[in-house]
Design a protein around this motif. Structure first.
Motif, PDB file in Angstrom:
ATOM      1  N   ASN A   1       0.805  -1.211   0.000  1.00 43.73           N
ATOM      2  CA  ASN A   1       0.000   0.000   0.000  1.00 43.73           C
ATOM      3  C   ASN A   1       0.842   1.266   0.000  1.00 43.73           C
ATOM      4  O   ASN A   1       0.357   2.324  -0.404  1.00 43.73           O
ATOM      5  CB  ASN A   1      -0.965  -0.027   1.178  1.00 43.73           C
ATOM      6  CG  ASN A   1      -2.101  -0.985   0.917  1.00 43.73           C
ATOM      7  OD1 ASN A   1      -3.021  -0.685   0.194  1.00 43.73           O
ATOM      8  ND2 ASN A   1      -1.997  -2.179   1.486  1.00 43.73           N
ATOM      9  N   ALA A   2       2.099   1.165   0.429  1.00 41.49           N
ATOM     10  CA  ALA A   2       3.012   2.290   0.216  1.00 41.49           C
ATOM     11  C   ALA A   2       3.215   2.487  -1.282  1.00 41.49           C
ATOM     12  O   ALA A   2       3.240   3.619  -1.792  1.00 41.49           O
ATOM     13  CB  ALA A   2       4.341   2.031   0.912  1.00 41.49           C
TER      14      ALA A   2
ATOM     15  N   ALA B   1      -4.992   4.725  -0.817  1.00 40.66           N
ATOM     16  CA  ALA B   1      -3.849   4.027  -0.241  1.00 40.66           C
ATOM     17  C   ALA B   1      -3.390   4.630   1.077  1.00 40.66           C
ATOM     18  O   ALA B   1      -2.729   3.951   1.868  1.00 40.66           O
ATOM     19  CB  ALA B   1      -2.692   4.010  -1.230  1.00 40.66           C
ATOM     20  N   ILE B   2      -3.720   5.894   1.333  1.00 43.21           N
ATOM     21  CA  ILE B   2      -3.365   6.487   2.627  1.00 43.21           C
ATOM     22  C   ILE B   2      -4.028   5.699   3.749  1.00 43.21           C
ATOM     23  O   ILE B   2      -3.380   5.324   4.746  1.00 43.21           O
ATOM     24  CB  ILE B   2      -3.785   7.969   2.672  1.00 43.21           C
ATOM     25  CG1 ILE B   2      -2.965   8.792   1.685  1.00 43.21           C
ATOM     26  CG2 ILE B   2      -3.630   8.525   4.085  1.00 43.21           C
ATOM     27  CD1 ILE B   2      -3.425  10.233   1.557  1.00 43.21           C
ATOM     28  N   GLY B   3      -5.306   5.436   3.587  1.00 44.61           N
ATOM     29  CA  GLY B   3      -6.013   4.637   4.587  1.00 44.61           C
ATOM     30  C   GLY B   3      -5.538   3.199   4.599  1.00 44.61           C
ATOM     31  O   GLY B   3      -5.404   2.579   5.663  1.00 44.61           O
ATOM     32  N   SER B   4      -5.259   2.646   3.411  1.00 43.18           N
ATOM     33  CA  SER B   4      -4.788   1.262   3.333  1.00 43.18           C
ATOM     34  C   SER B   4      -3.453   1.092   4.042  1.00 43.18           C
ATOM     35  O   SER B   4      -3.234   0.122   4.769  1.00 43.18           O
ATOM     36  CB  SER B   4      -4.658   0.847   1.862  1.00 43.18           C
ATOM     37  OG  SER B   4      -5.891   0.940   1.191  1.00 43.18           O
TER      38      SER B   4
ATOM     39  N   THR C   1     -12.330   4.115   3.600  1.00 40.69           N
ATOM     40  CA  THR C   1     -12.615   2.855   2.921  1.00 40.69           C
ATOM     41  C   THR C   1     -11.348   2.015   2.787  1.00 40.69           C
ATOM     42  O   THR C   1     -11.360   0.798   3.002  1.00 40.69           O
ATOM     43  CB  THR C   1     -13.216   3.130   1.534  1.00 40.69           C
ATOM     44  OG1 THR C   1     -14.388   3.940   1.673  1.00 40.69           O
ATOM     45  CG2 THR C   1     -13.591   1.841   0.832  1.00 40.69           C
ATOM     46  N   GLY C   2     -10.241   2.663   2.429  1.00 38.73           N
ATOM     47  CA  GLY C   2      -8.979   1.939   2.297  1.00 38.73           C
ATOM     48  C   GLY C   2      -8.518   1.335   3.610  1.00 38.73           C
ATOM     49  O   GLY C   2      -8.028   0.202   3.649  1.00 38.73           O
ATOM     50  N   PHE C   3      -8.680   2.086   4.698  1.00 36.86           N
ATOM     51  CA  PHE C   3      -8.290   1.588   6.021  1.00 36.86           C
ATOM     52  C   PHE C   3      -9.087   0.336   6.396  1.00 36.86           C
ATOM     53  O   PHE C   3      -8.525  -0.670   6.839  1.00 36.86           O
ATOM     54  CB  PHE C   3      -8.515   2.680   7.060  1.00 36.86           C
ATOM     55  CG  PHE C   3      -8.345   2.227   8.483  1.00 36.86           C
ATOM     56  CD1 PHE C   3      -7.081   2.082   9.029  1.00 36.86           C
ATOM     57  CD2 PHE C   3      -9.451   1.920   9.263  1.00 36.86           C
ATOM     58  CE1 PHE C   3      -6.920   1.647  10.331  1.00 36.86           C
ATOM     59  CE2 PHE C   3      -9.301   1.482  10.565  1.00 36.86           C
ATOM     60  CZ  PHE C   3      -8.031   1.345  11.112  1.00 36.86           C
TER      61      PHE C   3
END
Length: 419
Positions: A145-146, A265-268, A316-318
């Motif tokens: 995810n980075a 991707a920030i949340g992921s 949502t990503g998180f």
């Protein structure tokens, strides 16, 4: 990260994952350019074909992963993914790419990925000690995810810089083809003596059935598989939903489309880093995260503006990564080493193999009813799937306890008679 083998493996993965996310954006944008007027349907077909091999080939891929040294198998699968990416990039750069080219090469890329996934998922447990497995799986997701944080935005910028058309996407796809050199190099430079490889499965009939029987006897594993099937089939279609929301609802270009992948991707990445801190994972966490993810997807479809949609995307990503990482870790930690490759193959088949079923449906919904319903409908189906999986889990547990009681009863009667 103190493990030298894991450091090399993770470093190669960061480079390759960045290229993969760049290609995902470039490939979707290429399809939208080539299939003007029917982009939603074409995106659904492309995504479906790319994940179809997970449905068809993964059981055999899991068996190969249990029989072959995984570091060698992964080198072959990375080559297998680089070749179709290179061909598609050349076709796009030369201006001769057609939609059917994308379909065929997406299918070939998916076939290589189907053999790569179970080997890669189960290889982590051979690189690190069991006590570090939860941390390693979380760091793998963080690495992925980075790359997702950088890849989509970078792809959008490069596509715009090269002109924004189909030819521009080809240069980005070629960069992904080159990126596979990094994991191949890292795998070739691992210290094989420090890899705790499982004993290879002996050749003979019934090996795949043995893996299926193992899972069927475990209601907890069946629960996790049910959850990831519904979430993967109907909820995790961001390749399609983000593209349709950006272009059809908010009338944005490639930069804004790529940015959506970055903010998601920030949340992921946050979810993955928090997952790396956990010392244990219970199936209740998987259930709760899947339910919350379904609700979040529904809310995404109701966002009134591009800004609101982008701001909500990290949530949502998180939730998505919390669910995915918890499910992946639970399957690895609660599975015997001798069948782990086949079990993880089944996990990947159900998780990603549902996409060929869900992606065309989501694409059709977008074409017929609008982009917002791809999210609202997908989220509602995910919520319904969580409820159904929980009900089936409780029934399987109850049946298992009843069988245990029936087996124990004669033993008690025999002991009483003997007394």
């Amino acid at each position: 990260m103190a493990n030298p083998n894991y450091r090399r493996y993770a470093a190669g993965g960061v480079v390759s994952n960045t290229g993969t996310w760049m290609q995902r954006v470039a490939q979707d944008w290429l399809v939208l350019q080539l299939a003007a007027g029917s982009g939603a349907t074409a995106l659904g077909i492309t995504t479906g074909l790319q994940f179809l091999p997970f449905l068809l080939l993964t059981p055999f891929a899991g068996l190969v992963a249990d029989r072959m040294p995984k570091h060698r198998l992964l080198q072959l699968t990375n080559i297998g993914m680089a070749v179709p990416a290179g061909i598609l990039g050349i076709l796009a750069v030369t201006g001769v790419a057609q939609v059917w080219h994308v379909y065929v090469l997406a299918l070939i890329l998916g076939a290589a990925s189907a053999f790569d996934a179970p080997a890669r998922q189960s290889f982590v447990s051979e690189l690190v000690d069991p006590v570090d497995l939860t941390n390693a799986v979380g760091l793998n997701s963080a690495s992925f995810n980075a790359a997702r944080l950088v890849g989509p935005g970078l792809a959008g910028l490069l596509i715009a810089a090269f002109g924004g058309g189909a030819v521009a996407t080809g240069w980005v796809i070629l960069l992904n083809a080159v990126s596979y050199a990094a994991p191949i190099w890292s795998l070739r430079h691992l210290d094989v003596s420090r890899i705790d490889a499982a004993t290879p499965v002996s050749r003979g009939p019934g090996a795949i059935r043995e893996g299926l029987a193992y899972v069927r006897a475990r209601p907890d594993l069946m629960l996790v598989l049910g959850l990831v099937f519904f979430a993967g089939t109907f909820g995790l279609n961001f390749q399609i939903t983000s593209a349709l929301m950006a272009t059809e609802v908010f009338a944005k270009g490639p930069e804004e489309f790529g940015l959506l992948g970055t903010v998601l991707a920030i949340g992921s990445l946050t979810g993955a880093l928090l997952a790396a801190r956990r010392t244990q994972v219970r199936h209740r966490l998987v259930v709760g995260a899947a339910l919350a993810f379904g609700v979040s997807v529904v809310l995404s479809g109701l966002m009134p503006s591009y800004l609101a949609f982008a701001v909500w995307a990290p949530v949502t990503g998180f939730l998505a990564l919390t669910m995915i990482t918890a499910a992946n870790t639970y399957m690895q930690l609660h599975t015997d080493a001798g069948v782990r490759g086949r079990v993880m193959a089944l996990y990947m088949m159900i998780f990603m193999g549902g996409t060929p079923l869900g992606a065309p449906i989501i694409g059709w919904i977008g074409h017929e009813y609008g982009a917002r319903w791809t999210l609202v409908g997908g989220g509602l189906m995910t919520i319904a799937g969580v409820a159904l999986s929980a009900i089936m889990y409780l029934r399987l547990q109850r049946a298992r306890h009843q069988r245990a009681d029936e087996v124990a009863e004669p033993v008690v009667e025999t002991a009483s008679a003997a007394f």
